[in-house]
Design a protein around this motif. Structure first.
Motif, PDB file in Angstrom:
ATOM      1  N   ALA A 254       0.829  -1.207   0.000  1.00 27.66           N
ATOM      2  CA  ALA A 254       0.000   0.000   0.000  1.00 27.66           C
ATOM      3  C   ALA A 254       0.861   1.255   0.000  1.00 27.66           C
ATOM      4  O   ALA A 254       0.548   2.240  -0.701  1.00 27.66           O
ATOM      5  CB  ALA A 254      -0.935  -0.012   1.208  1.00 27.66           C
ATOM      6  N   ARG A 255       1.942   1.243   0.764  1.00 28.66           N
ATOM      7  CA  ARG A 255       2.848   2.391   0.770  1.00 28.66           C
ATOM      8  C   ARG A 255       3.454   2.606  -0.614  1.00 28.66           C
ATOM      9  O   ARG A 255       3.485   3.730  -1.125  1.00 28.66           O
ATOM     10  CB  ARG A 255       3.951   2.187   1.802  1.00 28.66           C
ATOM     11  CG  ARG A 255       3.528   2.377   3.237  1.00 28.66           C
ATOM     12  CD  ARG A 255       4.722   2.388   4.179  1.00 28.66           C
ATOM     13  NE  ARG A 255       4.307   2.630   5.556  1.00 28.66           N
ATOM     14  CZ  ARG A 255       4.025   1.656   6.425  1.00 28.66           C
ATOM     15  NH1 ARG A 255       4.155   0.400   6.045  1.00 28.66           N
ATOM     16  NH2 ARG A 255       3.638   1.960   7.650  1.00 28.66           N
ATOM     17  N   GLU A 256       3.954   1.534  -1.205  1.00 26.26           N
ATOM     18  CA  GLU A 256       4.591   1.639  -2.521  1.00 26.26           C
ATOM     19  C   GLU A 256       3.597   2.078  -3.586  1.00 26.26           C
ATOM     20  O   GLU A 256       3.972   2.758  -4.549  1.00 26.26           O
ATOM     21  CB  GLU A 256       5.217   0.307  -2.902  1.00 26.26           C
ATOM     22  CG  GLU A 256       6.391  -0.102  -2.015  1.00 26.26           C
ATOM     23  CD  GLU A 256       6.926  -1.472  -2.376  1.00 26.26           C
ATOM     24  OE1 GLU A 256       6.389  -2.087  -3.327  1.00 26.26           O
ATOM     25  OE2 GLU A 256       7.882  -1.932  -1.708  1.00 26.26           O
ATOM     26  N   ALA A 257       2.336   1.674  -3.427  1.00 27.57           N
ATOM     27  CA  ALA A 257       1.314   2.025  -4.425  1.00 27.57           C
ATOM     28  C   ALA A 257       0.787   3.441  -4.254  1.00 27.57           C
ATOM     29  O   ALA A 257      -0.011   3.914  -5.078  1.00 27.57           O
ATOM     30  CB  ALA A 257       0.153   1.029  -4.341  1.00 27.57           C
ATOM     31  N   GLY A 258       1.203   4.138  -3.192  1.00 26.87           N
ATOM     32  CA  GLY A 258       0.813   5.527  -3.017  1.00 26.87           C
ATOM     33  C   GLY A 258      -0.411   5.757  -2.158  1.00 26.87           C
ATOM     34  O   GLY A 258      -0.914   6.889  -2.080  1.00 26.87           O
ATOM     35  N   TYR A 259      -0.918   4.723  -1.484  1.00 26.17           N
ATOM     36  CA  TYR A 259      -2.040   4.933  -0.570  1.00 26.17           C
ATOM     37  C   TYR A 259      -1.577   5.689   0.672  1.00 26.17           C
ATOM     38  O   TYR A 259      -0.417   5.595   1.086  1.00 26.17           O
ATOM     39  CB  TYR A 259      -2.633   3.581  -0.146  1.00 26.17           C
ATOM     40  CG  TYR A 259      -3.350   2.837  -1.244  1.00 26.17           C
ATOM     41  CD1 TYR A 259      -4.591   3.266  -1.710  1.00 26.17           C
ATOM     42  CD2 TYR A 259      -2.803   1.682  -1.797  1.00 26.17           C
ATOM     43  CE1 TYR A 259      -5.265   2.571  -2.708  1.00 26.17           C
ATOM     44  CE2 TYR A 259      -3.464   0.979  -2.792  1.00 26.17           C
ATOM     45  CZ  TYR A 259      -4.694   1.430  -3.245  1.00 26.17           C
ATOM     46  OH  TYR A 259      -5.350   0.742  -4.241  1.00 26.17           O
ATOM     47  N   ARG A 260      -2.513   6.414   1.279  1.00 15.92           N
ATOM     48  CA  ARG A 260      -2.194   7.167   2.485  1.00 15.92           C
ATOM     49  C   ARG A 260      -2.708   6.480   3.737  1.00 15.92           C
ATOM     50  O   ARG A 260      -2.315   6.841   4.851  1.00 15.92           O
ATOM     51  CB  ARG A 260      -2.771   8.578   2.379  1.00 15.92           C
ATOM     52  CG  ARG A 260      -2.232   9.335   1.169  1.00 15.92           C
ATOM     53  CD  ARG A 260      -2.710  10.764   1.121  1.00 15.92           C
ATOM     54  NE  ARG A 260      -2.172  11.544   2.235  1.00 15.92           N
ATOM     55  CZ  ARG A 260      -2.364  12.850   2.381  1.00 15.92           C
ATOM     56  NH1 ARG A 260      -3.087  13.516   1.479  1.00 15.92           N
ATOM     57  NH2 ARG A 260      -1.855  13.491   3.420  1.00 15.92           N
ATOM     58  N   GLU A 261      -3.608   5.514   3.563  1.00 13.61           N
ATOM     59  CA  GLU A 261      -4.107   4.781   4.710  1.00 13.61           C
ATOM     60  C   GLU A 261      -4.622   3.402   4.270  1.00 13.61           C
ATOM     61  O   GLU A 261      -4.937   3.183   3.095  1.00 13.61           O
ATOM     62  CB  GLU A 261      -5.229   5.549   5.417  1.00 13.61           C
ATOM     63  CG  GLU A 261      -6.470   5.737   4.565  1.00 13.61           C
ATOM     64  CD  GLU A 261      -7.592   6.469   5.308  1.00 13.61           C
ATOM     65  OE1 GLU A 261      -7.388   6.834   6.481  1.00 13.61           O
ATOM     66  OE2 GLU A 261      -8.671   6.644   4.720  1.00 13.61           O
ATOM     67  N   VAL A 262      -4.672   2.492   5.237  1.00 14.36           N
ATOM     68  CA  VAL A 262      -5.250   1.159   5.014  1.00 14.36           C
ATOM     69  C   VAL A 262      -6.354   0.968   6.043  1.00 14.36           C
ATOM     70  O   VAL A 262      -6.151   1.220   7.238  1.00 14.36           O
ATOM     71  CB  VAL A 262      -4.198   0.041   5.173  1.00 14.36           C
ATOM     72  CG1 VAL A 262      -4.842  -1.328   4.928  1.00 14.36           C
ATOM     73  CG2 VAL A 262      -3.025   0.248   4.239  1.00 14.36           C
ATOM     74  N   VAL A 263      -7.506   0.522   5.597  1.00 16.14           N
ATOM     75  CA  VAL A 263      -8.627   0.262   6.498  1.00 16.14           C
ATOM     76  C   VAL A 263      -9.019  -1.207   6.391  1.00 16.14           C
ATOM     77  O   VAL A 263      -8.668  -1.896   5.423  1.00 16.14           O
ATOM     78  CB  VAL A 263      -9.835   1.168   6.178  1.00 16.14           C
ATOM     79  CG1 VAL A 263      -9.465   2.635   6.344  1.00 16.14           C
ATOM     80  CG2 VAL A 263     -10.349   0.910   4.757  1.00 16.14           C
ATOM     81  N   GLY A 281      -0.002  -1.594  14.071  1.00 14.57           N
ATOM     82  CA  GLY A 281      -0.290  -0.170  14.129  1.00 14.57           C
ATOM     83  C   GLY A 281      -1.702   0.227  13.773  1.00 14.57           C
ATOM     84  O   GLY A 281      -2.021   1.427  13.763  1.00 14.57           O
ATOM     85  N   PHE A 282      -2.575  -0.726  13.470  1.00 17.19           N
ATOM     86  CA  PHE A 282      -3.974  -0.385  13.187  1.00 17.19           C
ATOM     87  C   PHE A 282      -4.658   0.076  14.466  1.00 17.19           C
ATOM     88  O   PHE A 282      -4.365  -0.410  15.568  1.00 17.19           O
ATOM     89  CB  PHE A 282      -4.715  -1.604  12.627  1.00 17.19           C
ATOM     90  CG  PHE A 282      -4.414  -1.899  11.182  1.00 17.19           C
ATOM     91  CD1 PHE A 282      -5.239  -1.426  10.168  1.00 17.19           C
ATOM     92  CD2 PHE A 282      -3.304  -2.662  10.829  1.00 17.19           C
ATOM     93  CE1 PHE A 282      -4.967  -1.702   8.830  1.00 17.19           C
ATOM     94  CE2 PHE A 282      -3.020  -2.947   9.510  1.00 17.19           C
ATOM     95  CZ  PHE A 282      -3.855  -2.455   8.504  1.00 17.19           C
ATOM     96  N   VAL A 283      -5.576   1.013  14.304  1.00 24.83           N
ATOM     97  CA  VAL A 283      -6.310   1.579  15.435  1.00 24.83           C
ATOM     98  C   VAL A 283      -7.799   1.331  15.221  1.00 24.83           C
ATOM     99  O   VAL A 283      -8.327   1.553  14.126  1.00 24.83           O
ATOM    100  CB  VAL A 283      -6.039   3.095  15.557  1.00 24.83           C
ATOM    101  CG1 VAL A 283      -6.887   3.701  16.676  1.00 24.83           C
ATOM    102  CG2 VAL A 283      -4.559   3.360  15.817  1.00 24.83           C
ATOM    103  N   LEU A 284      -8.480   0.874  16.276  1.00 23.59           N
ATOM    104  CA  LEU A 284      -9.922   0.684  16.222  1.00 23.59           C
ATOM    105  C   LEU A 284     -10.603   2.045  16.199  1.00 23.59           C
ATOM    106  O   LEU A 284     -10.410   2.855  17.108  1.00 23.59           O
ATOM    107  CB  LEU A 284     -10.387  -0.122  17.435  1.00 23.59           C
ATOM    108  CG  LEU A 284     -11.891  -0.349  17.582  1.00 23.59           C
ATOM    109  CD1 LEU A 284     -12.436  -1.172  16.421  1.00 23.59           C
ATOM    110  CD2 LEU A 284     -12.188  -1.052  18.913  1.00 23.59           C
ATOM    111  N   VAL A 285     -11.413   2.282  15.151  1.00 23.92           N
ATOM    112  CA  VAL A 285     -12.038   3.611  15.013  1.00 23.92           C
ATOM    113  C   VAL A 285     -13.549   3.571  15.183  1.00 23.92           C
ATOM    114  O   VAL A 285     -14.170   4.618  15.429  1.00 23.92           O
ATOM    115  CB  VAL A 285     -11.678   4.241  13.648  1.00 23.92           C
ATOM    116  CG1 VAL A 285     -10.189   4.534  13.572  1.00 23.92           C
ATOM    117  CG2 VAL A 285     -12.106   3.351  12.486  1.00 23.92           C
TER     118      VAL A 285
END
Length: 307
Positions: A254-263, A281-285
């Motif tokens: 995801a980082r290499e593909a240019g995404y800013r976040e993963v959900v 590092g995922f956070v429950l939202v």
């Protein structure tokens, strides 16, 4: 579970095996132990007597008598071991291979007849239960050597993702076929149209078989958001870091593909998966109760910001 539970299962299984060999023709003209020796020789080319004794846990004298009988019957040949001249190498003759093949065919037909009595819908549960017993009681598969490899999907792997998700979640959480239907739609959408630069599937392979999977796709929220989907690790591969590697593959891609976040979306009953997500590092939202897959669940949304 109690000792009595295990003993009751042993009695049931012993009676079942005895019923399969009704008429006592399955191993004829050999005993069960002699048939086991033939099987090992047929599947371990160039074994020696010490290997067989350890593998089958047989008394040395008893095994020697069996091998003498086989040699007199023209089923085996003995010779010096190439690795250790002090050992004797045991190989099947052509006649021995025919005898082993006949026993194997009888066993296949007998087990096939047993499976014919099991409905198709119950077979995945049966296979999963057998894998679970072997993994927990330690037949060696769970601790066997070999590197886990992550690779892209091959023909048939997308179908495997659907089947294993359906079977595993039914076995471990009692989810019904609507979950398998959801997975099938997700996989079908990916197969029909995806951008390989920004969407990908990984298969975790161990000892020549698929033991895990995960998917990274673009989320409907927008082009900057990736979604992690369908993370699965087979029971026998757990504890080997497979889940960590699959999640790391998604976040790195995801980082290499240019995404800013993963959900991702999961449910509170998936405790091991939630610990894994938190570790990366995922956070429950958000979380909310819902009734899905035949169960009352609490759905959870998790988010990881990518630096």
């Amino acid at each position: 579970m109690t000792v009595q539970d295990v003993r009751a299962f042993n009695r049931f299984y012993t009676q079942l095996i005895g019923a399969l060999d009704y008429g006592r023709h399955l191993y004829a003209p050999y005993s069960l132990t002699e048939s086991r020796v033939l099987y090992e020789l047929a599947h371990a080319e160039g074994a020696d007597a010490a290997d067989l004794r350890a593998r089958l846990d047989l008394d040395a004298g008893y095994l020697s008598r069996i091998l003498n009988k086989f040699q007199d019957a023209g089923l085996v040949e003995r010779g010096p071991s190439a690795a250790d001249q002090r050992r004797r190498r045991i190989t099947l003759t052509a006649r021995g291979r025919e005898a082993a093949a006949l026993l194997d065919e009888r066993a296949r037909r007998t087990v096939g007849a047993l499976l014919d009595t099991v409905p198709e819908t119950d077979r995945p549960r049966l296979a999963e239960a057998m894998r679970t017993v072997r993994s927990i009681l330690g037949d060696g598969a769970a601790g066997a050597p070999g590197e886990v490899v992550l690779r892209g999907p091959r023909p048939g792997d997308l179908g495997w993702i659907v089947q294993r998700n359906g079977a595993l979640y039914a076995s471990e959480f009692g989810w019904d076929a609507t979950y398998e239907g959801l997975v099938a739609r997700i996989v079908a959408d990916f197969a029909a149209q995806h951008d390989p630069r920004r969407e990908r599937v990984w298969i975790a392979e161990w000892q020549g078989r698929a033991v895990g999977c995960v998917m990274c796709v673009r989320d409907d929220a927008g082009p900057d958001t990736a979604r992690l989907r369908l993370l699965l690790v087979e029971p026998e591969a757990r504890g080997r870091g497979v889940g960590d590697r699959l999640v790391r593959a998604v976040t790195g891609f995801a980082r290499e593909a240019g995404y800013r976040e993963v959900v991702l979306w999961t449910n509170d009953v998936l405790a091991a998966a939630r610990r894994l997500y938190r570790r990366h590092g995922f956070v429950l939202v958000a979380e909310r109760p819902h009734h899905s897959f035949g169960k009352d669940l609490v759905g959870q949304d998790w988010r990881l910001e990518l630096s």
